[in-house]
Design an enzyme around this catalytic site. Structure first.
Site, mmCIF file in Angstrom:
data_model
loop_
_atom_site.group_PDB
_atom_site.id
_atom_site.type_symbol
_atom_site.label_atom_id
_atom_site.label_comp_id
_atom_site.label_asym_id
_atom_site.label_seq_id
_atom_site.Cartn_x
_atom_site.Cartn_y
_atom_site.Cartn_z
ATOM 1 N N GLY A 21 58.657 19.076 1.042
ATOM 2 C CA GLY A 21 58.323 19.780 2.388
ATOM 3 C C GLY A 21 58.300 20.805 2.834
ATOM 4 O O GLY A 21 58.047 21.889 3.634
ATOM 5 N N GLN A 53 60.834 24.785 8.419
ATOM 6 C CA GLN A 53 61.971 25.086 7.969
ATOM 7 C C GLN A 53 62.654 24.749 9.315
ATOM 8 O O GLN A 53 64.184 24.562 9.975
ATOM 9 C CB GLN A 53 62.858 25.191 7.045
ATOM 10 C CG GLN A 53 61.844 25.555 5.991
ATOM 11 C CD GLN A 53 62.547 23.903 5.162
ATOM 12 O OE1 GLN A 53 63.610 23.525 5.296
ATOM 13 N NE2 GLN A 53 61.085 23.160 5.665
ATOM 14 N N GLU A 65 68.668 25.202 5.859
ATOM 15 C CA GLU A 65 69.872 24.907 6.357
ATOM 16 C C GLU A 65 70.289 25.427 7.606
ATOM 17 O O GLU A 65 70.957 24.799 8.853
ATOM 18 C CB GLU A 65 71.280 24.433 5.688
ATOM 19 C CG GLU A 65 70.441 23.060 4.438
ATOM 20 C CD GLU A 65 71.345 23.342 3.362
ATOM 21 O OE1 GLU A 65 72.051 22.633 3.204
ATOM 22 O OE2 GLU A 65 71.621 24.012 2.243
#
Length: 731
Positions: free
Chosen positions: A469, A625, A692
């Site tokens: 994704g 993200q 992240e």
């Protein structure tokens, strides 16, 4: 024709800046997007071979003990039930990320509630589920450790995870301003949209398994080792993965169970986990208890920093959440105490969940930094500026690049930090603002990709890299298009097949940099071959729209290539640059929240993040993200917590009805800026991990804003009503 590159030295060439094709870095739509929104992208459990049977896992109901037997006969007599399986090959728990071998196996010894111990296979899912519910387990309970906070629990301290510099106790005693507080974070589940699932079938000795998996290079070895077969007999498929967040780094029990059943029955078998099974039998983020000590002089410059964290783990597992991973290099402070402690509990296996380490460690550290800013009377942004180190304070390594100050400045400007109003009201809402730093270690992994340029000007990219994704199909297409002058509509990118060249896989925020670099290198090698044919330097070659231009000559690619395609395999490996310098990505978060003066309800009103992560490969997917990470941070701060019953280790809230991930009403319009950066130490593309970074520190930003709004300092996450109400000012 291979292009093999080891990152032993920085790459200052800025080659991708030279291409000027206008493809890379744009907001190009994902090539796989139309398939996903129309429901035609086939995920792990959406491609059913003819004659497929269904399996449902049966799981232990005690936290420790032995499985003495099962009443198979009664279940086998049920309509449609074909087999009840159990045995030594069953996975006790998932494999850790990059394990590359089988995790602990065996269904006889029980180590946690929810451990898979058997599989019921039937002609339909409903029949298999009925059989699994009816299967009676004979278990002998044993002694279990189910409360990680118990006073008498044994504590393990790995010497490699402890470090000390100077005299922190003295620094705390002599400090003009100090903080000494304990912060706790609960366990988290990855909560990927697609539950774990696998469909397996055999052709003789050859196993094909379609699974929801993030790292096929490692996963195929884990499958082979678990089954006791040659890895050359394993073919894994994962063309589309509906989210991973670390939960699918290693193989999980459903994959091996499906393969065992398919071999035993001679028919394809699917095993799909329910949401509760995913929560109980895959990876969780460990809960943490963190003591943070900060000592600062009269100017707010840190003279000491201490960070000792305690985490938990299942028996026989080496992984421990690296809570203190960023603390050694983020801020100044000559006197340091860093430590990590581990306790063993009979609970779901702990492993990687999005941004392992910094996600929870930086959250606590950034709350403590806000407390120090309040104590010292220094603006929180300015406090962080004053404590940016020139080199890594833990080992004096230089930084490959350092963009924290730029991110702080950019974020403060975008948010309007200097003009904010603190402790204001909006009707019954107390309004405040908070901020925090973001940081995440940066790395690459060995990665291979094959690129083929065809005489008709079309391009084929092949690698076993997965797209969870994050936009892998898009960015690899853009990299190759930029390098070879081929428009995206003429590029085919094939992913998620273990027969293709091995990539690093999706995880650790290294996927784009690693797989992307291998594609870059393969394309660069193709450019060199074309330049050789045209008798020019590769740097002087321009490729665009099927035309090669060099030294005022224009030659159609079809003429350069002839009848044969030009194929190259690019290989990137980490090298000396990963050890010679400290590599990291940086950012800054800013948030405004409202706290209801009567109910204690918290609403995030607006939130901004500024991030520096090297070259941005696709502005749209990168932004997505960051938005996802910030949303995850809001969940950490306000709602998300795995709750285990300390009496038996049973997960109380194993579904989305009770494990509260943020919903639309919890998330305001988020904004994201990217700070320009080129880091030649990272890889030839100068791109860095971003997936992240967006979560690291995001939760602290929200919690600091709560304190600014109402004066309540939440140190035990999440900030639910009960942790705010008692501290609210009287109405």
């Amino acid at each position: 024709m291979d292009a093999h590159h080891v990152m032993d030295a920085p790459d200052h060439r800025n080659r991708l800046d030279d291409m000027a094709q206008g493809i890379l870095g744009t907001t190009m739509d994902r090539p796989d997007g139309p398939l996903k929104v129309t429901g035609t992208a086939t995920y792990a459990h959406e491609d059913h071979p003819a004659g497929m049977l269904h399996g449902v896992l049966v799981r232990a109901t005690v936290p420790r003990g032995t499985l003495d037997g099962t009443h198979d006969a009664a279940v086998l007599a049920l309509p449609g039930v074909r087999r009840v399986l159990h045995g030594d090959r069953f996975l006790r728990n998932p494999a850790q990320g990059t394990a590359n071998e089988a995790p602990v196996q065996g269904s006889r010894e029980i180590f946690y509630v929810g451990q898979p111990v058997a599989l019921v296979v039937a002609e339909t899912f409903e029949q298999a589920r009925h059989g699994a519910q009816r299967l009676v387990l004979q278990m002998t309970p044993g002694d279990a450790v189910t409360d990680p906070t118990a006073d008498d629990i044994a504590v393990e301290r790995d010497p490699d995870e402890q470090s000390s510099m100077g005299d922190l106790d003295k620094a705390m005693k002599d400090a003009a301003f100090s903080v000494d507080q304990t912060y706790t974070t609960p366990g988290h589940t990855s909560a990927a949209m697609e539950p774990h699932a696998a469909v397996a079938w055999w052709d003789g000795d050859k196993l094909t398994i379609r699974a929801s998996a993030q790292m096929l290079k490692y996963n195929k070895n884990e499958i082979a080792d678990s089954l006791g077969i040659d890895v050359r007999d394993v073919h894994m498929l994962a063309p589309y993965v509906g989210g991973g967040f670390g939960g699918k780094l290693g193989i999980s029990p459903e994959a091996v169970a499906a393969a065992l059943a398919a071999r035993d029955l001679g028919a394809p078998v699917s095993v799909a986990m329910t949401r509760r099974q995913v929560s109980e039998a895959t990876m969780r983020r460990s809960e943490t208890v963190q003591q943070i000590r900060l000592a600062a002089d009269a100017d707010g410059v840190l003279t000491g920093i201490g960070h000792v964290a305690r985490v938990s783990q299942l028996e026989d597992e080496d992984y421990a959440e690296p809570v203190t991973q960023a603390t050694p290099f983020l801020y100044r402070g000559k006197n340091r105490e860093i430590g990590l402690e581990l306790v063993r509990v009979n609970a779901t296996c702990a492993g990687s969940v999005r941004a392992p380490g910094e996600a929870v460690g930086l959250t606590a550290l950034e709350i403590a930094m806000d407390e120090l800013a309040v104590a010292a009377g220094i603006d929180p942004v300015e406090l962080r500026r004053r404590n940016i180190p020139e080199v890594d304070p833990s080992d004096d390594k230089p930084f490959s690049s350092h963009t924290l100050e730029a991110a702080l400045d950019d974020g403060a400007k975008a948010f309007g930090w200097d003009g904010r109003k603190t402790k204001t009201t909006d009707g019954d809402w107390l309004v405040g603002s908070g901020m925090s730093s973001a940081v995440r270690v940066n790395m690459i992994g060995e990665s291979h990709a094959r690129v083929t340029l065809n005489p008709d000007g079309t391009l084929l990219i092949e690698t076993d890299m997965t797209d969870v994704g994050t936009g892998t199909y898009a960015i690899l297409t853009q990299i190759a298009g930029e390098m070879l002058g081929v428009t995206p509509d003429r590029i085919t990118t094939v992913l998620g097949d273990s027969d293709l060249p091995e990539s690093a896989g999706s995880g650790g925020s290294w996927g784009a940099s690693s797989a992307g670099s291998s594609v870059f290198l393969a394309c660069e090698r193709i450019r060199q071959e074309i330049a050789k044919t045209l008798d020019c330097d590769e740097g002087d070659l321009t490729l665009k729209d099927g035309i090669a231009t060099a030294a005022n000559r224009q030659v159609p690619l079809a003429q350069v290539l002839g009848d044969a395609p030009l194929t190259s395999t690019g290989v990137i490996e980490p090298g000396k640059t990963s050890e010679a310098v400290r590599q990291a990505t940086f950012g800054a978060f800013f948030a405004e929240v409202g706290v209801h003066r009567v109910t204690g309800e918290v609403r995030v009103r607006r939130m901004h993040g500024s991030f520096a992560a090297g070259r941005i490969l696709n502005a749209k997917t990168a932004r997505s993200q960051c938005l996802g990470g910030m949303t995850f941070g809001i969940g950490m701060a306000l709602t998300e917590a795995m709750i285990f019953d300390p009496r038996d280790g049973r997960l109380v809230n194993g579904d989305f009805g009770e494990y509260h991930i943020p919903v639309n009403a919890d998330v305001p319009q988020l904004t994201v800026n990217f700070v320009h950066e080129r880091d030649p130490w990272a890889n030839p593309m100068q791109a860095k991990g971003i997936g992240e970074l967006g979560i690291c520190g995001a939760g602290a930003c929200v919690l600091n804003a709560i304190h600014d709004a109402c004066g309540v300092r939440v140190r035990d996450l999440p900030a639910t009503l009960d942790r705010i109400l008692d501290g609210l000012p009287e109405v």
